[in-house]
Motif scaffolding. Structure first.
Motif, mmCIF file in Angstrom:
data_model
loop_
_atom_site.group_PDB
_atom_site.id
_atom_site.type_symbol
_atom_site.label_atom_id
_atom_site.label_comp_id
_atom_site.label_asym_id
_atom_site.label_seq_id
_atom_site.Cartn_x
_atom_site.Cartn_y
_atom_site.Cartn_z
ATOM 1 N N GLY A 146 26.339 -25.637 38.385
ATOM 2 C CA GLY A 146 26.126 -26.874 37.873
ATOM 3 C C GLY A 146 27.734 -27.076 36.876
ATOM 4 O O GLY A 146 28.137 -27.734 36.393
ATOM 5 N N GLN A 147 28.780 -26.463 37.556
ATOM 6 C CA GLN A 147 29.966 -26.184 37.146
ATOM 7 C C GLN A 147 30.962 -26.863 37.391
ATOM 8 O O GLN A 147 30.424 -27.709 39.089
ATOM 9 N N THR A 148 31.900 -27.510 36.955
ATOM 10 C CA THR A 148 32.823 -28.398 37.710
ATOM 11 C C THR A 148 33.732 -27.398 38.206
ATOM 12 O O THR A 148 34.294 -26.753 37.561
ATOM 13 N N ARG A 149 34.286 -28.215 39.475
ATOM 14 C CA ARG A 149 34.388 -27.022 40.860
ATOM 15 C C ARG A 149 36.305 -27.670 40.697
ATOM 16 O O ARG A 149 36.481 -26.680 40.617
ATOM 17 N N ALA A 150 36.056 -29.062 40.635
ATOM 18 C CA ALA A 150 37.475 -29.315 40.726
ATOM 19 C C ALA A 150 37.927 -30.712 39.949
ATOM 20 O O ALA A 150 36.072 -31.884 40.337
ATOM 21 N N THR A 151 38.766 -31.696 39.290
ATOM 22 C CA THR A 151 38.960 -33.032 38.826
ATOM 23 C C THR A 151 39.911 -33.296 39.568
ATOM 24 O O THR A 151 41.276 -33.059 40.152
ATOM 25 N N LEU A 152 39.227 -34.717 40.327
ATOM 26 C CA LEU A 152 40.409 -35.387 41.448
ATOM 27 C C LEU A 152 40.936 -36.569 40.661
ATOM 28 O O LEU A 152 39.660 -37.321 40.632
ATOM 29 N N PRO A 153 41.870 -36.417 40.347
ATOM 30 C CA PRO A 153 42.649 -37.777 40.012
ATOM 31 C C PRO A 153 42.828 -39.160 40.406
ATOM 32 O O PRO A 153 42.745 -39.167 41.538
ATOM 33 N N ASN A 154 42.029 -40.164 40.116
ATOM 34 C CA ASN A 154 42.363 -41.640 41.182
ATOM 35 C C ASN A 154 44.699 -41.874 40.975
ATOM 36 O O ASN A 154 44.306 -42.291 39.312
ATOM 37 N N GLN A 155 45.191 -42.120 41.487
ATOM 38 C CA GLN A 155 46.055 -42.524 42.140
ATOM 39 C C GLN A 155 46.431 -43.775 41.721
ATOM 40 O O GLN A 155 48.231 -43.715 42.382
ATOM 41 N N PHE A 156 45.761 -44.245 41.367
ATOM 42 C CA PHE A 156 45.653 -45.955 42.500
ATOM 43 C C PHE A 156 45.142 -46.561 41.272
ATOM 44 O O PHE A 156 44.252 -46.330 40.686
ATOM 45 N N LYS A 157 45.451 -48.195 40.854
ATOM 46 C CA LYS A 157 45.083 -48.814 39.635
ATOM 47 C C LYS A 157 44.585 -49.538 40.485
ATOM 48 O O LYS A 157 43.052 -49.869 39.100
ATOM 49 N N ASP A 158 43.548 -49.593 41.589
ATOM 50 C CA ASP A 158 42.176 -49.751 41.986
ATOM 51 C C ASP A 158 41.021 -48.974 41.552
ATOM 52 O O ASP A 158 41.262 -48.196 41.432
ATOM 53 N N LEU A 159 40.130 -49.434 41.556
ATOM 54 C CA LEU A 159 38.307 -48.529 41.144
ATOM 55 C C LEU A 159 38.052 -48.101 42.273
ATOM 56 O O LEU A 159 38.259 -48.011 43.683
ATOM 57 N N VAL A 160 37.972 -46.732 42.531
ATOM 58 C CA VAL A 160 37.138 -45.863 43.576
ATOM 59 C C VAL A 160 35.767 -46.340 43.766
ATOM 60 O O VAL A 160 34.774 -47.178 43.473
ATOM 61 N N SER A 161 35.887 -46.966 44.885
ATOM 62 C CA SER A 161 35.103 -47.788 45.871
ATOM 63 C C SER A 161 34.256 -47.525 46.711
ATOM 64 O O SER A 161 32.801 -47.435 47.430
ATOM 65 N N GLY A 162 34.568 -45.993 47.079
ATOM 66 C CA GLY A 162 33.658 -45.088 48.489
ATOM 67 C C GLY A 162 34.212 -43.699 47.774
ATOM 68 O O GLY A 162 35.870 -43.310 48.063
ATOM 69 N N ILE A 163 32.878 -42.721 48.046
ATOM 70 C CA ILE A 163 33.306 -41.325 48.935
ATOM 71 C C ILE A 163 32.692 -40.635 49.878
ATOM 72 O O ILE A 163 31.530 -41.025 49.851
ATOM 73 N N VAL A 164 33.201 -39.766 50.764
ATOM 74 C CA VAL A 164 32.068 -39.694 51.632
ATOM 75 C C VAL A 164 32.749 -37.732 52.391
ATOM 76 O O VAL A 164 34.170 -37.983 52.117
ATOM 77 N N PHE A 165 32.158 -36.408 52.209
ATOM 78 C CA PHE A 165 31.683 -35.910 52.644
ATOM 79 C C PHE A 165 32.613 -35.081 54.389
ATOM 80 O O PHE A 165 31.588 -36.241 55.397
ATOM 81 N N SER A 166 33.251 -34.756 54.734
ATOM 82 C CA SER A 166 33.312 -34.590 56.599
ATOM 83 C C SER A 166 32.610 -33.719 56.853
ATOM 84 O O SER A 166 31.953 -32.549 55.426
#
Length: 257
Positions: A81-101
């Motif tokens: 249940g611990q955070t493994r990593a934090t990925l910063p949004n490097q763009f001005k637009d909102l994140v609209s989707g995420i998917v794993f390979s």
């Protein structure tokens, strides 16, 4: 005979206990993950209630990705249940989707007209994919070699997931594209549009293989191939009613556009 049946029943229950993996997401916000093995361990992962639509579970079941209110992507270890990593949004637009390979090693995130591929272990950016228009709905091919996303203007763009280069831009729908999915062998991409058309594309060449008309001119909202690739199912939205139809993938071709 009774003892034998009890013995096999116990064995079956033991196997199910070892294999079971349970994940639930609470409407109130936290995601609860439980791995049922020799002992039951549960972890609570806090996710803002307004961001529950932006959650992805890795195929191997070890990592949960979520988008926070600050638009940063959090990678969580399911067991602890611990955070493994934090990925910063490097763009001005909102994140609209995420998917794993499919191999769970890469996370794709969409923000405006930008797609980034992240190392799901280290949290480092692997690639930033070129895109000239707003993109949504990223999907990896089952073999993990291709990433597809819907682009503004009813187009679908394909990228090489290893090099980041654009391989195909598929055009043919008259209005927006609502659904995209790969065949199990990764050789065919199916797209469904607001124009009530279902199109099948050759992933390697970008050429159209078939074009089918939806039911009653209704928009196509969902597409799925059967696991063996021999059938495909489509869902049309007709007012307040949805209709689902499945058919063999060998259905005769109606057109090549």
């Amino acid at each position: 005979m009774v003892k034998l049946k009890i013995k096999y029943l116990s064995l079956i229950l033991s196997i199910l206990a070892l294999l079971a993996f349970v994940q639930t997401i609470s409407i109130a916000g936290p995601a609860i993950a439980a791995n049922i093995n020799q002992t039951l361990k549960a972890s609570s992962i806090a996710i803002p209630s307004d961001r529950l639509g932006f959650v992805a579970l890795s195929p191997d079941g070890n990592t949960l990705a979520s988008v926070g209110s600050d638009e940063q992507i959090m990678l969580w270890d399911i067991v602890s249940g611990q955070t493994r990593a934090t990925l910063p949004n490097q763009f001005k637009d909102l994140v609209s989707g995420i998917v794993f390979s499919p191999d769970s090693n890469t996370l794709a995130s969409v923000s405006g007209n930008s797609i980034q591929l992240w190392d799901a272990i280290s949290g480092d950016v692997r690639l930033t994919l070129p895109a000239s228009a707003l993109v949504t709905d990223p999907v990896f091919s089952p073999d993990g070699k291709t990433l597809a996303a819907v682009a503004q203007g009813a187009n679908v763009t394909l990228w090489n997931a290893q090099s980041g280069s654009t391989t195909q831009v598929l055009t043919g729908h008259q209005n927006g594209v609502n659904a995209i999915t790969f065949s199990p062998d990764s050789k065919t991409l199916a797209t469904g549009g607001q124009d009530a058309q279902i199109k099948l594309w050759n992933v390697a060449t970008g050429t159209g293989q078939a074009s089918l008309s939806g039911s009653g001119g209704a928009a196509v909202t969902d597409l799925v191939f059967s696991p063996d690739g021999k059938r495909r199912c489509m869902r049309w939205l007709m007012g307040c009613r949805a209709e689902t139809v499945c058919m063999p993938t060998v259905r005769p071709v109606r057109s090549q556009t």
